[in-house]
Design an enzyme around this catalytic site. Sequence first.
Site, PDB file in Angstrom:
ATOM      1  N   ASP A   1       0.852  -1.193   0.000  1.00 38.24           N
ATOM      2  CA  ASP A   1       0.000   0.000   0.000  1.00 38.24           C
ATOM      3  C   ASP A   1       0.882   1.235   0.000  1.00 38.24           C
ATOM      4  OD1 ASP A   1      -1.989   2.042   0.914  1.00 38.24           O
ATOM      5  OD2 ASP A   1      -3.252   0.286   1.251  1.00 38.24           O
TER       6      ASP A   1
ATOM      7  N   THR B   1      -4.817   6.734   0.603  1.00 40.46           N
ATOM      8  CA  THR B   1      -6.095   6.909   1.312  1.00 40.46           C
ATOM      9  C   THR B   1      -6.214   5.940   2.485  1.00 40.46           C
ATOM     10  OG1 THR B   1      -7.227   5.378  -0.184  1.00 40.46           O
ATOM     11  CG2 THR B   1      -7.344   7.719  -0.744  1.00 40.46           C
TER      12      THR B   1
ATOM     13  N   ASP C   1       3.894   2.070  -4.291  1.00 40.76           N
ATOM     14  CA  ASP C   1       2.858   2.501  -5.234  1.00 40.76           C
ATOM     15  C   ASP C   1       2.764   1.441  -6.324  1.00 40.76           C
ATOM     16  OD1 ASP C   1       1.400   3.598  -7.284  1.00 40.76           O
ATOM     17  OD2 ASP C   1       2.437   5.528  -7.280  1.00 40.76           O
TER      18      ASP C   1
ATOM     19  N   SER D   1      -6.870   1.236  -4.753  1.00 42.43           N
ATOM     20  CA  SER D   1      -7.504   2.316  -5.532  1.00 42.43           C
ATOM     21  C   SER D   1      -8.249   3.229  -4.572  1.00 42.43           C
ATOM     22  CB  SER D   1      -8.538   1.773  -6.533  1.00 42.43           C
ATOM     23  OG  SER D   1      -9.270   2.862  -7.094  1.00 42.43           O
TER      24      SER D   1
ATOM     25  N   LYS E   1       0.756 -13.526 -13.176  1.00 36.89           N
ATOM     26  CA  LYS E   1       1.193 -14.348 -14.324  1.00 36.89           C
ATOM     27  C   LYS E   1       2.561 -14.976 -14.023  1.00 36.89           C
ATOM     28  CE  LYS E   1       2.479 -13.727 -19.149  1.00 36.89           C
ATOM     29  NZ  LYS E   1       3.573 -12.819 -19.544  1.00 36.89           N
TER      30      LYS E   1
ATOM     31  N   TYR F   1     -12.677   7.156 -12.165  1.00 40.42           N
ATOM     32  CA  TYR F   1     -12.797   5.913 -11.379  1.00 40.42           C
ATOM     33  C   TYR F   1     -13.492   4.838 -12.221  1.00 40.42           C
ATOM     34  CZ  TYR F   1     -14.233   2.976  -7.338  1.00 40.42           C
ATOM     35  OH  TYR F   1     -14.446   1.953  -6.438  1.00 40.42           O
TER      36      TYR F   1
ATOM     37  N   LYS G   1     -11.798   1.386 -13.698  1.00 36.07           N
ATOM     38  CA  LYS G   1     -12.250   0.047 -13.283  1.00 36.07           C
ATOM     39  C   LYS G   1     -12.744  -0.755 -14.488  1.00 36.07           C
ATOM     40  CE  LYS G   1     -11.713   0.142  -8.715  1.00 36.07           C
ATOM     41  NZ  LYS G   1     -10.907  -0.817  -7.942  1.00 36.07           N
TER      42      LYS G   1
HETATM   43  P1  NAD Z   1      -9.784   2.705   0.774  1.00 35.56           P
HETATM   44  O1  NAD Z   1      -9.492   4.035   0.189  1.00 35.56           O
HETATM   45  O2  NAD Z   1     -10.026   2.615   2.239  1.00 35.56           O
HETATM   46  O3  NAD Z   1      -8.638   1.670   0.407  1.00 35.56           O
HETATM   47  C1  NAD Z   1      -7.880   1.715  -0.763  1.00 35.56           C
HETATM   48  C2  NAD Z   1      -6.431   1.424  -0.412  1.00 35.56           C
HETATM   49  O4  NAD Z   1      -5.642   1.417  -1.619  1.00 35.56           O
HETATM   50  C3  NAD Z   1      -5.829   2.505   0.493  1.00 35.56           C
HETATM   51  O5  NAD Z   1      -5.152   1.902   1.583  1.00 35.56           O
HETATM   52  C4  NAD Z   1      -4.863   3.243  -0.420  1.00 35.56           C
HETATM   53  O6  NAD Z   1      -3.786   3.824   0.278  1.00 35.56           O
HETATM   54  C5  NAD Z   1      -4.449   2.125  -1.374  1.00 35.56           C
HETATM   55  N1  NAD Z   1      -3.925   2.602  -2.653  1.00 35.56           N
HETATM   56  C6  NAD Z   1      -4.517   3.476  -3.526  1.00 35.56           C
HETATM   57  N2  NAD Z   1      -3.720   3.677  -4.577  1.00 35.56           N
HETATM   58  C7  NAD Z   1      -2.610   2.911  -4.393  1.00 35.56           C
HETATM   59  C8  NAD Z   1      -1.425   2.679  -5.150  1.00 35.56           C
HETATM   60  N3  NAD Z   1      -1.213   3.294  -6.323  1.00 35.56           N
HETATM   61  N4  NAD Z   1      -0.508   1.820  -4.666  1.00 35.56           N
HETATM   62  C9  NAD Z   1      -0.703   1.193  -3.477  1.00 35.56           C
HETATM   63  N5  NAD Z   1      -1.788   1.379  -2.728  1.00 35.56           N
HETATM   64  C10 NAD Z   1      -2.741   2.223  -3.173  1.00 35.56           C
HETATM   65  O7  NAD Z   1     -11.039   2.132  -0.034  1.00 35.56           O
HETATM   66  P2  NAD Z   1     -11.886   0.781   0.159  1.00 35.56           P
HETATM   67  O8  NAD Z   1     -13.290   1.166   0.365  1.00 35.56           O
HETATM   68  O9  NAD Z   1     -11.225  -0.111   1.151  1.00 35.56           O
HETATM   69  O10 NAD Z   1     -11.771   0.153  -1.291  1.00 35.56           O
HETATM   70  C11 NAD Z   1     -10.891  -0.925  -1.582  1.00 35.56           C
HETATM   71  C12 NAD Z   1     -11.139  -1.440  -2.993  1.00 35.56           C
HETATM   72  O11 NAD Z   1     -12.484  -1.895  -3.117  1.00 35.56           O
HETATM   73  C13 NAD Z   1     -10.931  -0.377  -4.078  1.00 35.56           C
HETATM   74  O12 NAD Z   1     -10.317  -0.985  -5.202  1.00 35.56           O
HETATM   75  C14 NAD Z   1     -12.330   0.048  -4.415  1.00 35.56           C
HETATM   76  O13 NAD Z   1     -12.437   0.509  -5.753  1.00 35.56           O
HETATM   77  C15 NAD Z   1     -13.117  -1.242  -4.209  1.00 35.56           C
HETATM   78  N6  NAD Z   1     -14.538  -0.967  -3.916  1.00 35.56           N
HETATM   79  C16 NAD Z   1     -14.921  -0.515  -2.682  1.00 35.56           C
HETATM   80  C17 NAD Z   1     -16.266  -0.262  -2.437  1.00 35.56           C
HETATM   81  C18 NAD Z   1     -16.764   0.196  -1.089  1.00 35.56           C
HETATM   82  O14 NAD Z   1     -17.976   0.417  -0.963  1.00 35.56           O
HETATM   83  N7  NAD Z   1     -15.971   0.325  -0.056  1.00 35.56           N
HETATM   84  C19 NAD Z   1     -17.206  -0.438  -3.461  1.00 35.56           C
HETATM   85  C20 NAD Z   1     -16.756  -0.855  -4.700  1.00 35.56           C
HETATM   86  C21 NAD Z   1     -15.416  -1.144  -4.911  1.00 35.56           C
END
Ligand code: NAD
Length: 310
Positions: free
Chosen positions: A33, A37, A58, A77, A107, A147, A151
């Site tokens: 991570d 965020t 990253d 993300s 892969k 976004y 996706k």
């Molecule tokens: P979140 O923001 O709490 O977690 C996302 C994590 O990804 C964070 O810890 C952030 O630091 C990390 N991150 C972002 N960009 C990065 C990068 N380039 N390299 C390394 N780490 C990176 O959000 P969440 O709600 O826990 O969401 C997690 C995943 O689930 C995401 O992919 C999101 O699109 C997907 N998602 C979540 C929901 C929801 O309702 N919570 C709904 C649909 C999809």
Amino acid sequence: MKKRILITGGAGFIGSHLCDFFIKEGYSVICMDNLITGSKGNIEHLLKHKNFRFVKHDVSKRIEIKGGINYVLHFASPASPIDYLKYPIKTLKVGSLGTHNALGVAKAKKAKFMLASTSEIYGDPLVHPQKESYWGNVNPVGPRGVYDEAKRFAEAITMAYHNAHNVDTRIIRIFNTYGERMRKRDGRAIPNFLDQALKGSPITVYGNGTQTRSFCYVSDLIEGIYKLLKSNINYPVNIGNPREFSIMQLARLIIKLTKSKSKIIHKPLPIDDPKVRRPNITLAKSKLKWKPKIDLKKGLTKTIEHIGEL
Ligand code: NAD
Ligand code: UDP
């Protein structure tokens, strides 16, 4: 031999619950991570565990992992609308370059791969409830496009790695999920309303509040993720709670559960805010034998109990 799993975005809300789950199951977990965020506080309790390793990186840049990996869960993300509006390019990069890099690891290591996709790929849907065969209604150049399109690209490249490189892939379309460890100010409706209600400040409903969402408690989602991972379904599967609420109903329920004196105020509806959202979960029910167990009232009550962690 212990199974090794790479969880990108592991320090985020959902990712940290996944880290907990797989540590409990006896896996060796690499949490990767960049904390854009997420927060180290979400995984603090795991840092000293012998099977847990945190790597600050990253994933939009090349990923290097020594040794074998059995599973790659790509959850990195920004996910809250205010986060991805703040980081539009980084969001596009992690959905495209980041997914490419994570697929590259899967892969090379012959690992199973899972993409965290989203109900946002359906955009402002013209079919309701949304089933997996619906292609969606997305504005590519609107603010949410960074976004949604990232996706959608991520799903496309995941299918391409499956078809062209035989990577054993899963695509989970996650609908609005909530629970402990969401950031108080992450901007999404549930943490916003809880924070406002507990402080007694006005509850900010955007638009007239008739837009709908369907909210899934995080433990139900984690169970769905595990069942999908263990299945052999390579095409997308919706995971979410099919009970649909208007945002006004959500605001009133939160006021009631927190016994708050807050009043509801209205703010402008964000551009392209979907008017309805509700998953059709027939596929998950029939193929994964999964359905959510925790209703909104119970899930919110649990979330409020852990509000210090929000
Ligand atoms: P979140 O923001 O709490 O977690 C996302 C994590 O990804 C964070 O810890 C952030 O630091 C990390 N991150 C972002 N960009 C990065 C990068 N380039 N390299 C390394 N780490 C990176 O959000 P969440 O709600 O826990 O969401 C997690 C995943 O689930 C995401 O992919 C999101 O699109 C997907 N998602 C979540 C929901 C929801 O309702 N919570 C709904 C649909 C999809
Ligand atoms: N919303 C709201 N007030 C807030 C935050 C969000 O009325 O303080 C609305 C938002 O406009 C959307 C719904 O609640 O219609 C869900 O928003 P969220 O950001 O939780 O997730 P989305 O489903 O839009 O990605």
